[in-house]
Each structure stands twice: as structure tokens, then as C-alpha cells.
Motif scaffolding. Structure first.
Motif, PDB file in Angstrom:
ATOM      1  N   LYS A   1     -12.740  -5.692   5.942  1.00 33.50           N
ATOM      2  CA  LYS A   1     -12.099  -4.409   6.263  1.00 33.50           C
ATOM      3  C   LYS A   1     -10.859  -4.326   5.376  1.00 33.50           C
ATOM      4  N   VAL A   2     -10.810  -3.295   4.537  1.00 33.81           N
ATOM      5  CA  VAL A   2      -9.761  -3.221   3.513  1.00 33.81           C
ATOM      6  C   VAL A   2      -8.896  -1.982   3.725  1.00 33.81           C
ATOM      7  N   VAL A   3      -7.582  -2.159   3.599  1.00 34.60           N
ATOM      8  CA  VAL A   3      -6.652  -1.023   3.637  1.00 34.60           C
ATOM      9  C   VAL A   3      -5.922  -1.003   2.299  1.00 34.60           C
ATOM     10  N   THR A   4      -6.004   0.122   1.579  1.00 34.39           N
ATOM     11  CA  THR A   4      -5.213   0.232   0.344  1.00 34.39           C
ATOM     12  C   THR A   4      -4.018   1.145   0.615  1.00 34.39           C
ATOM     13  N   THR A   5      -2.904   0.786   0.024  1.00 33.20           N
ATOM     14  CA  THR A   5      -1.686   1.559   0.267  1.00 33.20           C
ATOM     15  C   THR A   5      -0.783   1.450  -0.956  1.00 33.20           C
ATOM     16  N   ARG A   6       0.394   2.075  -0.891  1.00 33.90           N
ATOM     17  CA  ARG A   6       1.269   2.039  -2.067  1.00 33.90           C
ATOM     18  C   ARG A   6       2.731   2.139  -1.665  1.00 33.90           C
ATOM     19  N   GLU A   7       3.598   1.747  -2.598  1.00 29.77           N
ATOM     20  CA  GLU A   7       5.056   1.904  -2.395  1.00 29.77           C
ATOM     21  C   GLU A   7       5.667   2.567  -3.616  1.00 29.77           C
ATOM     22  N   PRO A   8       6.715   3.397  -3.488  1.00 28.62           N
ATOM     23  CA  PRO A   8       7.127   3.860  -2.182  1.00 28.62           C
ATOM     24  C   PRO A   8       6.028   4.719  -1.570  1.00 28.62           C
ATOM     25  N   GLY A   9       5.879   4.640  -0.252  1.00 31.39           N
ATOM     26  CA  GLY A   9       4.863   5.458   0.406  1.00 31.39           C
ATOM     27  C   GLY A   9       4.117   4.695   1.469  1.00 31.39           C
ATOM     28  N   GLY A  10       2.901   5.135   1.761  1.00 33.01           N
ATOM     29  CA  GLY A  10       2.038   4.420   2.692  1.00 33.01           C
ATOM     30  C   GLY A  10       2.011   4.977   4.100  1.00 33.01           C
ATOM     31  N   THR A  11       3.093   5.632   4.538  1.00 31.35           N
ATOM     32  CA  THR A  11       3.082   6.335   5.834  1.00 31.35           C
ATOM     33  C   THR A  11       3.596   7.747   5.546  1.00 31.35           C
ATOM     34  N   PRO A  12       3.345   8.708   6.453  1.00 29.80           N
ATOM     35  CA  PRO A  12       3.803  10.078   6.167  1.00 29.80           C
ATOM     36  C   PRO A  12       5.310  10.138   5.871  1.00 29.80           C
ATOM     37  N   GLU A  13       6.098   9.383   6.639  1.00 22.65           N
ATOM     38  CA  GLU A  13       7.565   9.418   6.436  1.00 22.65           C
ATOM     39  C   GLU A  13       7.920   8.802   5.076  1.00 22.65           C
TER      40      GLU A  13
END
Ligand code: Z5A
Length: 217
Positions: free
Chosen positions: A33-45
Motif C-alpha cells: 500500500k503506497v502513499v505518494t506525497t510532496r513538500e511543501p504540501g501533502g495536506t490541504p493546509e
């Protein structure tokens, strides 16, 4: 924590996004199970803070304000997305994380590295990536690649995420040296990969390193 936390770092246009997509696809095929995300960022706020930081008209922040905004975005990212996903046993792959603050704001802009470390202690609560890929590329080639990507994006001038690309070449050279220094200081976590190789060759090296780490887990 049960999952695996992988980060990709490097200068502009090093190929992080390309490699993250490849790796996520491979790991998903392997049944993770993979979650890709980024910075800055990753959540709506945190994505709202990203706009302030990277867009051309996002604001003219002082170095201290910039660092605080990055860590404000990061604490939301860690608490709302990364930690819960790791606790659920997922593989989290982040396009940049706190090494980017050390490299860009610390080595690049000369912001005090000890202050960055104090903020990390406050915000991360001991969270360290299990594996960090540093895609190493000479500044000129990276900027050319990222310039081509920006030119291809159908965004208004105001929304263009090019505030950092617009810094001079010596900044990008300091940045590259900073990432290499970070890797030298944390060899158990960081793997430097020559980003001038083909997409396929890099993807192969990344997949092998991740599979080796998963076998240890
Ligand atoms: N920032 C900061 O200052 N402090 C912080 O703490 C953090 C971030 C977290 C946003 O990051 C900005 O925020 C960033 C630092 C700052 N500075 N900027 N700008 P970002 O990750 O969103 O921005 P980026 O590094 O500029 O992303 P990028 O240009 O998209 O680079 P990439 O993701 O590493 O590359 P890519 O999109 O996969 O590839 C770029 C192009 O090269 C694309 O056309 C590909 O098809 C091509 N490519 C990719 N790999 C290859 C190979 N191997 N050969 C040839 N061509 C390739």
C-alpha cells in the motif's frame, strides 16, 4: 512504526517526480500500500502554504519567515498524513522532506543550520526517513530540464512554481554541494544516485535499494 518512509531529494529537474511515479507503480504491483506525497504540501493546509512559497507572486518572505512557513507546512504533513500512513503499515514516498530545508535554506541561503535542527526536533518528534535518494545532477542540466517542464505547464504566469528556479547558478551549485554533504553525514540512510543516467537505469537502482530495505524490515 510499521511502514516504510522513503524520501527523494535533489536540485531542480533531477527527476524526482519521474522516479517516484515509477517506484510507486512497482511497489503497488508488488502488493504494497503506497502513499505518494510532496513538500511543501501533502495536506490541504500545507498545499496553501506551498503556493505562498513557490509561486512567482507568492510573497517576498524573509529567510526566517520562509523557514517557519516550511515547518508549519511540515508539521501538518507529518501529523495528518505521514505518521498515520506509516502507523497503518503503508510505504510513504515523499517528493522532498526536511533535507530540502537544510539544502535550500541552510546551505543555499545561509540560514543557520542549528536553528533548522532545533525546528526539526520540535516538528518531527524523531521521525527520520528510512531511505533517502539524493538524485545528483549538475545545476545547469537540472535547470534546463526543469525549465522545459515549466514551459510545458499550462499555468498562468502568476501560478508558475519558479521562484527557486529563478535564483542564480551559484545558489544551485551550493545546493548540490549541500545535498552531497547531507548524504556524507548520513550514509546509513542516504543513497546518492547519478541523475544523468537514463530514467530506466535510475529506476532499477532505486527499486533494488527499496527491495533490499523491505527485506530487512
Ligand atoms: N523547497 C525549499 O526551498 N525548502 C524546502 O524545505 C522544500 C522545498 C521542501 C518546490 O519543489 C520548491 O520548493 C523547490 C525547493 C523548494 N524548488 N524549486 N523550484 P519541487 O520538488 O516541486 O520543485 P522542483 O525540484 O523544481 O521539481 P522538478 O523541476 O519537477 O524536478 P523533479 O521532480 O526532480 O524532476 P521531474 O519533474 O521528474 O523531471 C523534470 C524533467 O526532466 C521532465 O521533463 C522529465 O521528463 C525529465 N527527466 C526526468 N528524468 C530524466 C532523466 N533521467 N533523463 C532525462 N530527462 C529526465
Amino acid at each position: 512504526m510499521a511502514g516504510l518512509f522513503i524520501t527523494f531529494e535533489g536540485g531542480e529537474g533531477a527527476g524526482k517526480t519521474t522516479q517516484i511515479n515509477r517506484l510507486a507503480e512497482r511497489l503497488t504491483q508488488d502488493g504494497h500500500k503506497v502513499v505518494t506525497t510532496r513538500e511543501p504540501g501533502g495536506t490541504p493546509e500545507s498545499e496553501k502554504i506551498r503556493d505562498f512559497l513557490v509561486q512567482r507572486e507568492g510573497g517576498n518572505w524573509t529567510p526566517c519567515a520562509e523557514v517557519l512557513l516550511l515547518f508549519a507546512a511540515r508539521t501538518m504533513h507529518v501529523e495528518k498524513l505521514i505518521r498515520p500512513a506509516l502507523e497503518a503499515g503503508k510505504v510513504v514516498i515523499s517528493d522532498r522532506f526536511t533535507d530540502s530545508t537544510r539544502a535550500y535554506q541552510g546551505y543555499g541561503h545561509g540560514f543557520d543550520l542549528k536553528t533548522i535542527e532545533s525546528l526539526e526536533a520540535l516538528v518531527l518528534g524523531g521521525l527520520v526517513p528510512d531511505l533517502t535518494f539524493i538524485l545528483d545532477i549538475d545545476a545547469k542540466t537540472g535547470l534546463e530540464r526543469s525549465g522545459r517542464r515549466l514551459a510545458a505547464e499550462a499555468l498562468s504566469l502568476k501560478q508558475k512554481e519558479d521562484r527557486f528556479e529563478n535564483l542564480d547558478i551559484t545558489f544551485h551549485e551550493r545546493l548540490r554541494a549541500g545535498f552531497l554533504e547531507i548524504a556524507k553525514n548520513a550514509p546509513e540512510r542516504c543513497l546518492v544516485i547519478d541523475a544523468m543516467q537514463s530514467v530506466e537505469d535510475i529506476a532499477q537502482q532505486v527499486a533494488e535499494a527499496v527491495r533490499a530495505r523491505l527485506r530487512q524490515a
